[in-house]
Design a protein around this motif. Structure first.
Motif, PDB file in Angstrom:
ATOM      1  N   ASP A  80       0.824  -1.215   0.000  1.00  0.00           N
ATOM      2  CA  ASP A  80       0.000   0.000   0.000  1.00  0.00           C
ATOM      3  C   ASP A  80       0.856   1.263   0.000  1.00  0.00           C
ATOM      4  O   ASP A  80       0.574   2.215  -0.720  1.00  0.00           O
ATOM      5  CB  ASP A  80      -1.013   0.008   1.150  1.00  0.00           C
ATOM      6  N   LEU A  81       1.958   1.251   0.761  1.00  0.00           N
ATOM      7  CA  LEU A  81       2.846   2.408   0.775  1.00  0.00           C
ATOM      8  C   LEU A  81       3.576   2.544  -0.566  1.00  0.00           C
ATOM      9  O   LEU A  81       3.749   3.658  -1.072  1.00  0.00           O
ATOM     10  CB  LEU A  81       3.845   2.309   1.924  1.00  0.00           C
TER      11      LEU A  81
ATOM     12  N   MET B  73       1.232   4.183  -2.874  1.00  0.00           N
ATOM     13  CA  MET B  73       1.099   5.605  -2.548  1.00  0.00           C
ATOM     14  C   MET B  73       2.287   6.403  -3.081  1.00  0.00           C
ATOM     15  O   MET B  73       2.106   7.465  -3.693  1.00  0.00           O
ATOM     16  CB  MET B  73       0.990   5.792  -1.028  1.00  0.00           C
TER      17      MET B  73
ATOM     18  N   GLY C 223       2.172   6.484  -6.879  1.00  0.00           N
ATOM     19  CA  GLY C 223       1.096   7.385  -7.294  1.00  0.00           C
ATOM     20  C   GLY C 223       1.492   8.843  -7.129  1.00  0.00           C
ATOM     21  O   GLY C 223       1.227   9.673  -8.003  1.00  0.00           O
ATOM     22  N   ASN C 224       2.141   9.154  -6.010  1.00  0.00           N
ATOM     23  CA  ASN C 224       2.615  10.521  -5.796  1.00  0.00           C
ATOM     24  C   ASN C 224       3.667  10.905  -6.828  1.00  0.00           C
ATOM     25  O   ASN C 224       3.715  12.052  -7.287  1.00  0.00           O
ATOM     26  CB  ASN C 224       3.177  10.682  -4.381  1.00  0.00           C
TER      27      ASN C 224
END
Length: 75
Positions: free
Chosen positions: A31-32, A35, A38-39
């Motif tokens: 999940d990280l 993230m 995606g960032n």
């Protein structure tokens, strides 16, 4: 993402391996990792793409991502 590219497979695979190594060396959970990636995509779009083209490029990226995700049961 199955799309012809102006970049060699070797170059793409080398950069991918380096990015995976960074995530693995930080023991980054999935999940990280998503993230962070995606960032990174958002930052690239906002800093490297003309404002008038950002939404279209984001849509194209999202469509390519959806098309590349397999429906098999393997992890």
């Amino acid at each position: 993402m199955a799309q012809s590219s102006r970049y060699s497979n070797e170059r793409v695979e080398k950069i991918l391996a380096e990015m995976v190594q960074v995530l693995e060396s930080n023991q980054t959970p999935t999940d990280l990792s998503l993230m962070v990636l995606g960032n990174m995509v958002t930052n690239l779009l906002n800093t490297s793409v003309a404002p008038a083209q950002r939404h279209a490029m984001a849509r194209s990226f999202a469509d390519a991502l959806q098309a590349s995700v397999r429906d098999d049961k393997a992890h």
